[in-house]
Design a protein around this motif. Structure first.
Motif, PDB file in Angstrom:
ATOM      1  N   PHE A  88      11.515  -5.514  11.205  1.00 52.57           N
ATOM      2  CA  PHE A  88      10.862  -6.068  12.388  1.00 52.57           C
ATOM      3  C   PHE A  88      11.734  -5.846  13.608  1.00 52.57           C
ATOM      4  O   PHE A  88      12.944  -6.070  13.574  1.00 52.57           O
ATOM      5  N   ARG A  89      11.100  -5.379  14.683  1.00 52.70           N
ATOM      6  CA  ARG A  89      11.811  -5.061  15.917  1.00 52.70           C
ATOM      7  C   ARG A  89      11.207  -5.851  17.077  1.00 52.70           C
ATOM      8  O   ARG A  89       9.988  -5.994  17.180  1.00 52.70           O
ATOM      9  N   LEU A  90      12.074  -6.350  17.953  1.00 52.13           N
ATOM     10  CA  LEU A  90      11.635  -7.037  19.152  1.00 52.13           C
ATOM     11  C   LEU A  90      11.286  -5.995  20.209  1.00 52.13           C
ATOM     12  O   LEU A  90      12.095  -5.115  20.522  1.00 52.13           O
ATOM     13  N   GLY A  91      10.091  -6.085  20.753  1.00 46.48           N
ATOM     14  CA  GLY A  91       9.692  -5.124  21.767  1.00 46.48           C
ATOM     15  C   GLY A  91       8.258  -5.327  22.191  1.00 46.48           C
ATOM     16  O   GLY A  91       7.498  -6.058  21.548  1.00 46.48           O
ATOM     17  N   GLU A  92       7.868  -4.671  23.274  1.00 46.65           N
ATOM     18  CA  GLU A  92       6.506  -4.737  23.785  1.00 46.65           C
ATOM     19  C   GLU A  92       5.695  -3.573  23.226  1.00 46.65           C
ATOM     20  O   GLU A  92       6.205  -2.454  23.101  1.00 46.65           O
ATOM     21  N   ILE A  93       4.428  -3.833  22.938  1.00 45.02           N
ATOM     22  CA  ILE A  93       3.623  -2.783  22.307  1.00 45.02           C
ATOM     23  C   ILE A  93       3.235  -1.679  23.283  1.00 45.02           C
ATOM     24  O   ILE A  93       2.770  -0.619  22.860  1.00 45.02           O
ATOM     25  N   SER A  94       3.452  -1.907  24.578  1.00 43.33           N
ATOM     26  CA  SER A  94       3.228  -0.834  25.557  1.00 43.33           C
ATOM     27  C   SER A  94       4.487  -0.009  25.797  1.00 43.33           C
ATOM     28  O   SER A  94       4.430   1.024  26.481  1.00 43.33           O
ATOM     29  N   GLU A 145       0.822  -1.210   0.000  1.00 38.41           N
ATOM     30  CA  GLU A 145       0.000   0.000   0.000  1.00 38.41           C
ATOM     31  C   GLU A 145       0.859   1.264   0.000  1.00 38.41           C
ATOM     32  O   GLU A 145       0.547   2.237  -0.692  1.00 38.41           O
ATOM     33  N   VAL A 146       1.927   1.273   0.787  1.00 36.06           N
ATOM     34  CA  VAL A 146       2.737   2.490   0.918  1.00 36.06           C
ATOM     35  C   VAL A 146       3.815   2.590  -0.158  1.00 36.06           C
ATOM     36  O   VAL A 146       4.406   3.666  -0.346  1.00 36.06           O
ATOM     37  N   GLY A 147       4.100   1.497  -0.857  1.00 30.66           N
ATOM     38  CA  GLY A 147       5.050   1.528  -1.966  1.00 30.66           C
ATOM     39  C   GLY A 147       6.492   1.625  -1.513  1.00 30.66           C
ATOM     40  O   GLY A 147       6.789   1.753  -0.317  1.00 30.66           O
ATOM     41  N   PRO A 148       7.414   1.593  -2.445  1.00 30.56           N
ATOM     42  CA  PRO A 148       8.843   1.606  -2.101  1.00 30.56           C
ATOM     43  C   PRO A 148       9.293   2.882  -1.403  1.00 30.56           C
ATOM     44  O   PRO A 148      10.296   2.877  -0.686  1.00 30.56           O
ATOM     45  N   GLU A 149       8.542   3.971  -1.594  1.00 27.01           N
ATOM     46  CA  GLU A 149       8.897   5.218  -0.914  1.00 27.01           C
ATOM     47  C   GLU A 149       8.364   5.262   0.513  1.00 27.01           C
ATOM     48  O   GLU A 149       8.717   6.153   1.288  1.00 27.01           O
ATOM     49  N   GLY A 150       7.513   4.296   0.875  1.00 22.21           N
ATOM     50  CA  GLY A 150       6.992   4.203   2.237  1.00 22.21           C
ATOM     51  C   GLY A 150       7.808   3.249   3.084  1.00 22.21           C
ATOM     52  O   GLY A 150       8.806   2.677   2.635  1.00 22.21           O
ATOM     53  N   ARG A 151       7.371   3.072   4.321  1.00 20.46           N
ATOM     54  CA  ARG A 151       8.124   2.252   5.270  1.00 20.46           C
ATOM     55  C   ARG A 151       7.151   1.550   6.205  1.00 20.46           C
ATOM     56  O   ARG A 151       6.123   2.129   6.598  1.00 20.46           O
ATOM     57  N   VAL A 152       7.472   0.308   6.574  1.00 23.14           N
ATOM     58  CA  VAL A 152       6.635  -0.457   7.492  1.00 23.14           C
ATOM     59  C   VAL A 152       7.510  -1.018   8.604  1.00 23.14           C
ATOM     60  O   VAL A 152       8.569  -1.603   8.348  1.00 23.14           O
ATOM     61  N   ILE A 153       7.060  -0.840   9.854  1.00 22.40           N
ATOM     62  CA  ILE A 153       7.765  -1.359  11.022  1.00 22.40           C
ATOM     63  C   ILE A 153       6.829  -2.318  11.747  1.00 22.40           C
ATOM     64  O   ILE A 153       5.697  -1.961  12.088  1.00 22.40           O
ATOM     65  N   GLY A 154       7.298  -3.519  11.975  1.00 22.59           N
ATOM     66  CA  GLY A 154       6.545  -4.482  12.770  1.00 22.59           C
ATOM     67  C   GLY A 154       7.207  -4.655  14.123  1.00 22.59           C
ATOM     68  O   GLY A 154       8.424  -4.791  14.202  1.00 22.59           O
ATOM     69  N   VAL A 155       6.408  -4.641  15.187  1.00 24.65           N
ATOM     70  CA  VAL A 155       6.931  -4.844  16.539  1.00 24.65           C
ATOM     71  C   VAL A 155       6.229  -6.043  17.156  1.00 24.65           C
ATOM     72  O   VAL A 155       4.993  -6.132  17.146  1.00 24.65           O
ATOM     73  N   ASP A 156       7.015  -6.967  17.693  1.00 19.17           N
ATOM     74  CA  ASP A 156       6.463  -8.144  18.352  1.00 19.17           C
ATOM     75  C   ASP A 156       7.368  -8.494  19.526  1.00 19.17           C
ATOM     76  O   ASP A 156       8.595  -8.348  19.445  1.00 19.17           O
ATOM     77  N   MET A 157       6.773  -8.980  20.624  1.00 15.66           N
ATOM     78  CA  MET A 157       7.574  -9.287  21.813  1.00 15.66           C
ATOM     79  C   MET A 157       8.054 -10.730  21.838  1.00 15.66           C
ATOM     80  O   MET A 157       8.747 -11.137  22.781  1.00 15.66           O
ATOM     81  N   THR A 158       7.704 -11.523  20.820  1.00 15.46           N
ATOM     82  CA  THR A 158       8.079 -12.927  20.789  1.00 15.46           C
ATOM     83  C   THR A 158       9.296 -13.122  19.892  1.00 15.46           C
ATOM     84  O   THR A 158       9.201 -12.920  18.675  1.00 15.46           O
TER      85      THR A 158
END
Length: 289
Positions: free
Chosen positions: A156-162, A122-135
């Motif tokens: 993708f980054r390891l971390g808590e959503i809070s 959706e955001v295309g190559p000029e966009g950016r997506v970050i995924g955060v998961d604690m597992t």
């Protein structure tokens, strides 16, 4: 949740996080999704029991894939390489997030990366997506899937959503799919989402909401908590949390027909009496700090 359930969660939120982390680490390591577990108890894999339909987290329709049962279309499923689609969730945040080219998207509880890879389209190559998961197992799986999908604009980054590992005011839209209900400190989740959003940024979350008090045995059951049931908050509580965090234009839209598939999540009781799937939307004010 009831006051008693909230008290238990407040007393030991780390214990709740560890239960959730253990369950979804097991799912990531198994290489199995939650959509082929028709008839399997909710304590095993996925966020619900088997045999539900439409926008739910599982479905008994053998002609559809797991994510098509969640509200994604066949093109979405075909666009992502095998391994990212675990069939988990309770809706499709992409359907109402209205992502546009060049935006930065943050996915809370990104799992194996399915929603992230769709957002990247959706955001295309000029966009950016970050995924955060604690597992850790999920993050490792998602990073491998990023290479498989040639998704250079996804990380993708390891971390808590809070406690998000994301800088202030750097995100245009926060998405999530049936994960906020798993968080013992939901207000902190919304506070941190507000922090990382740019002024005018928005939240587009699919999740379950509680419509009636749960029986005591459901509230006490760890598997109900980690299975997207006992951790659900009411619409009123979510509205209060979002408002308290500073959001405006808050809209929580229950999907009344979702009770049809939620009713099949538990063989012993009709969870449709207590839960409904909903689209949760809010916006950070343009002058928000």
């Amino acid at each position: 949740m009831s006051n008693d359930a909230e008290a238990r969660a407040d007393r030991d939120p780390e214990a709740i996080r560890e239960m959730v982390r253990e369950r979804y680490g097991r799912i990531a390591s198994s290489g199995r999704d939650g959509s082929d577990e028709v008839g399997v108890d909710a304590t095993d894999d996925g966020c619900c029991d088997g045999g539900v339909a439409d926008d739910g987290c599982c479905d008994g329709d053998a002609d559809a894939t797991g994510s098509e049962r969640l509200g994604y279309d066949a093109d979405d499923v075909a666009a992502v390489a095998d391994g990212a689609d675990l069939g988990l969730g309770c809706g499709n945040p992409k359907a109402f997030a209205e992502m546009t080219p060049g935006e930065t998207v943050l996915d809370l509880g990104s799992g194996a990366g399915f929603d992230c890879f769709l957002a990247a389209r959706e955001v295309g190559p000029e966009g950016r997506v970050i995924g955060v998961d604690m597992t850790p197992e999920m993050v490792s799986k998602a990073r491998a899937n990023a290479e498989r999908n040639d998704a250079g604009n996804v990380e993708f980054r390891l971390g808590e959503i809070s406690h998000l590992p994301v800088a202030d005011a750097t995100v245009d839209v926060v998405i999530s799919n049936c994960v906020v209900n798993l968080a013992p400190e939901k207000r902190s989740v919304f506070d941190d989402a507000y922090r990382v959003l740019e002024p005018g940024g928005r939240v587009a979350v699919s999740d379950v909401v509680q419509t009636a008090p749960f029986p005591d045995d459901v509230e006490r059951d760890p598997d109900s908590l980690t299975g997207c049931v006992a951790g659900a908050a009411t619409v009123e509580a979510l509205e209060s949390m979002l408002d308290g965090a500073g959001f405006e234009a808050i809209e929580i839209t229950p999907k009344d027909d979702s009770t049809e598939f939620i009713s099949e999540w538990d063989a012993d009781r009709d969870l449709g009496d207590y839960l409904v799937s909903a689209a949760i939307e809010a916006r950070k004010p343009t002058d928000g700090a």
